[in-house]
Design a protein around this motif. Structure first.
Motif, PDB file in Angstrom:
ATOM      1  N   HIS A   8      -5.844  -3.176   1.534  1.00  0.00           N
ATOM      2  CA  HIS A   8      -4.558  -2.738   0.643  1.00  0.00           C
ATOM      3  C   HIS A   8      -4.619  -1.464  -0.262  1.00  0.00           C
ATOM      4  CE1 HIS A   8      -4.093  -7.243   1.727  1.00  0.00           C
ATOM      5  NE2 HIS A   8      -2.950  -7.122   1.341  1.00  0.00           N
ATOM      6  N   PRO A   9      -4.024  -0.561   0.092  1.00  0.00           N
ATOM      7  CA  PRO A   9      -4.201   0.724  -0.795  1.00  0.00           C
ATOM      8  C   PRO A   9      -3.655   0.506  -2.261  1.00  0.00           C
ATOM      9  CG  PRO A   9      -2.434   1.235   0.657  1.00  0.00           C
ATOM     10  CD  PRO A   9      -3.072  -0.220   1.108  1.00  0.00           C
ATOM     11  N   PRO A  10      -4.566   1.119  -3.198  1.00  0.00           N
ATOM     12  CA  PRO A  10      -4.137   0.916  -4.363  1.00  0.00           C
ATOM     13  C   PRO A  10      -3.034   2.236  -4.756  1.00  0.00           C
ATOM     14  CG  PRO A  10      -6.353   1.768  -4.410  1.00  0.00           C
ATOM     15  CD  PRO A  10      -5.752   1.400  -3.036  1.00  0.00           C
ATOM     16  N   LEU A  11      -2.000   2.325  -3.999  1.00  0.00           N
ATOM     17  CA  LEU A  11      -1.132   3.679  -4.380  1.00  0.00           C
ATOM     18  C   LEU A  11       0.214   2.912  -4.055  1.00  0.00           C
ATOM     19  CD1 LEU A  11      -2.728   6.237  -1.834  1.00  0.00           C
ATOM     20  CD2 LEU A  11      -2.776   6.207  -4.504  1.00  0.00           C
ATOM     21  N   PRO A  12       1.162   3.741  -4.642  1.00  0.00           N
ATOM     22  CA  PRO A  12       2.658   3.164  -4.320  1.00  0.00           C
ATOM     23  C   PRO A  12       3.257   3.683  -3.135  1.00  0.00           C
ATOM     24  CG  PRO A  12       2.561   4.923  -5.814  1.00  0.00           C
ATOM     25  CD  PRO A  12       1.025   4.746  -5.640  1.00  0.00           C
ATOM     26  N   SER A  13       3.872   2.896  -2.586  1.00  0.00           N
ATOM     27  CA  SER A  13       4.700   3.131  -1.307  1.00  0.00           C
ATOM     28  C   SER A  13       6.297   3.529  -1.467  1.00  0.00           C
ATOM     29  CB  SER A  13       4.400   2.105  -0.183  1.00  0.00           C
ATOM     30  OG  SER A  13       5.164   2.522   1.105  1.00  0.00           O
ATOM     31  N   HIS A  14       6.953   4.494  -0.777  1.00  0.00           N
ATOM     32  CA  HIS A  14       8.067   4.875  -0.857  1.00  0.00           C
ATOM     33  C   HIS A  14       8.776   3.982  -0.168  1.00  0.00           C
ATOM     34  CE1 HIS A  14       7.646   7.448   2.459  1.00  0.00           C
ATOM     35  NE2 HIS A  14       8.651   7.290   2.784  1.00  0.00           N
ATOM     36  N   VAL A  15       8.277   3.324   1.015  1.00  0.00           N
ATOM     37  CA  VAL A  15       9.236   2.435   1.785  1.00  0.00           C
ATOM     38  C   VAL A  15       9.648   1.206   0.865  1.00  0.00           C
ATOM     39  CG1 VAL A  15       8.998   1.089   3.827  1.00  0.00           C
ATOM     40  CG2 VAL A  15       7.655   3.114   3.712  1.00  0.00           C
ATOM     41  N   PRO A  16      10.945   0.956   1.072  1.00  0.00           N
ATOM     42  CA  PRO A  16      11.549  -0.164   0.304  1.00  0.00           C
ATOM     43  C   PRO A  16      10.922  -1.626   0.492  1.00  0.00           C
ATOM     44  CG  PRO A  16      13.384   1.152   1.099  1.00  0.00           C
ATOM     45  CD  PRO A  16      11.934   1.594   1.717  1.00  0.00           C
ATOM     46  N   MET A  17      10.711  -2.307  -0.557  1.00  0.00           N
ATOM     47  CA  MET A  17      10.136  -3.777  -0.301  1.00  0.00           C
ATOM     48  C   MET A  17       8.666  -3.620  -0.212  1.00  0.00           C
ATOM     49  SD  MET A  17      12.516  -5.207  -1.519  1.00  0.00           S
ATOM     50  CE  MET A  17      14.335  -4.993  -1.874  1.00  0.00           C
ATOM     51  N   PHE A  18       7.903  -2.475   0.335  1.00  0.00           N
ATOM     52  CA  PHE A  18       6.634  -2.666   0.564  1.00  0.00           C
ATOM     53  C   PHE A  18       5.871  -3.012  -0.740  1.00  0.00           C
ATOM     54  CE2 PHE A  18       4.895  -0.614   4.587  1.00  0.00           C
ATOM     55  CZ  PHE A  18       6.248  -1.060   5.379  1.00  0.00           C
ATOM     56  N   ASP A  19       6.195  -2.575  -2.037  1.00  0.00           N
ATOM     57  CA  ASP A  19       5.546  -3.172  -3.001  1.00  0.00           C
ATOM     58  C   ASP A  19       5.155  -4.630  -3.246  1.00  0.00           C
ATOM     59  OD1 ASP A  19       8.482  -3.405  -3.698  1.00  0.00           O
ATOM     60  OD2 ASP A  19       8.099  -3.226  -5.726  1.00  0.00           O
ATOM     61  N   ILE A  20       6.062  -5.416  -2.702  1.00  0.00           N
ATOM     62  CA  ILE A  20       5.831  -7.014  -2.531  1.00  0.00           C
ATOM     63  C   ILE A  20       4.306  -7.196  -1.876  1.00  0.00           C
ATOM     64  CG2 ILE A  20       6.613  -8.948  -1.591  1.00  0.00           C
ATOM     65  CD1 ILE A  20       9.501  -8.064  -1.720  1.00  0.00           C
TER      66      ILE A  20
END
Length: 296
Positions: A166-178
């Motif tokens: 799991h990368p410790p980075l934000p993703s701009h893809v919706p809902m991937f932050d879950i």
């Protein structure tokens, strides 16, 4: 041989991710031939000279099936043996720790996190297990964080690289932050002031880079299928195209990560072995004059 300002890289890692192999060569989602796609990637990888380690950052199988782990091992390890390099396996959220331990690593099955450190001729590669049994989001548990702090307490000669799923980075893809790594502040605290020089990860199915706690972080796309991130955010989906892996070059003063597409074409004939031999025979000033000066 040094031609410019930098000495050659002293370590080269091949970074692949998200193979999602299934038992019986079943198609992933009834659509993606994960075995054929991995075979194509391995064929490309085997042409590489000078690599020291193959790092696979998780989701090795899609369902954690014993036969899938055995098939993966039978595909990858002979390639690595012919290249004369080791393989470092990282657990991903689609993997199952007991089966991965038994059928891939040859260990006693257990639910204990799969983490370890490797000394690659002075470069320390640390494999972390960011999986949470029964879930798809990530977390580095307290025992691993304590182990990591102890490991990093003594610097390595060429520094350390963390490899995790799991990368410790934000993703701009919706809902991937879950599905992201949950306890990122704790990980940042654990590596603060250490010799960690880069972080390698997967999980997203598309290539991405960023920084975490000031550390360069490189995400490799999947071998099975990739995400078409050129589409509008709420229409991003998987596609059987654009597969790639990364070449990670470690220098004395920096770390780079180069995306290598699996698809290739016949190369041009300009940079030939004869051309390189001609350059090597020149003095530094002659090389600059020959290769840098503009000519109309």
């Amino acid at each position: 041989m040094k031609f410019g300002q930098h000495d050659p890289a002293h370590h080269t890692l091949i970074h692949i991710s998200d193979t999602h192999l299934l038992a019986g060569d079943a198609l992933l989602g009834g659509e993606y031939d994960t075995r054929a796609n991995l075979e194509a990637m391995l064929d490309r990888i085997e042409r590489i000279d000078g690599a020291c380690t193959l790092v696979v950052t998780g989701d090795l199988t899609d369902l954690g099936e014993p036969d899938a782990y055995r098939a993966l091992k039978a595909m990858v390890e002979p390639v690595a043996e012919r290249m004369g390099i080791p393989v470092v396996w990282i657990a991903g959220n689609h993997d199952e720790r007991p089966e991965m331990r038994r059928d891939l690593l040859g260990e006693t099955p257990s639910q204990q996190a799969i983490h370890r450190a490797f000394d690659l001729d002075g470069l320390r590669l640390i494999a972390l297990d960011s999986t949470v049994p029964g879930w798809h989001h990530g977390r580095i548990d307290d025992d691993q964080l304590a182990w990591l702090r102890d490991e990093l307490a003594t610097p390595a000669r060429h520094g350390s690289i963390l490899a995790m799923h799991h990368p410790p980075l934000p993703s701009h893809v919706p809902m991937f932050d879950i599905l992201e790594l949950q306890n990122q502040p704790a990980l940042a605290e654990a590596i603060e002031g250490s010799d960690v020089r880069a972080i390698l990860a997967g999980h997203l199915h598309y290539s991405m880079s960023g920084t975490f706690a000031g550390v360069p972080t490189f995400v490799a796309a999947a071998s099975c299928y990739t995400m078409d991130v050129a589409r509008p955010p709420r229409r991003i989906n998987g596609m059987d195209a654009g597969q790639s892996f990364h070449l990670v070059h470690v220098y004395d003063d920096q770390v780079t990560s180069t995306v290598v597409p699996v698809a290739s074409a016949d190369p041009a004939g300009f940079f030939t072995p004869e051309w390189y031999a001609r350059i090597e025979a020149m003095t530094p000033q002659e090389r600059l004059e020959f290769f840098s000066r503009k000519r109309r």
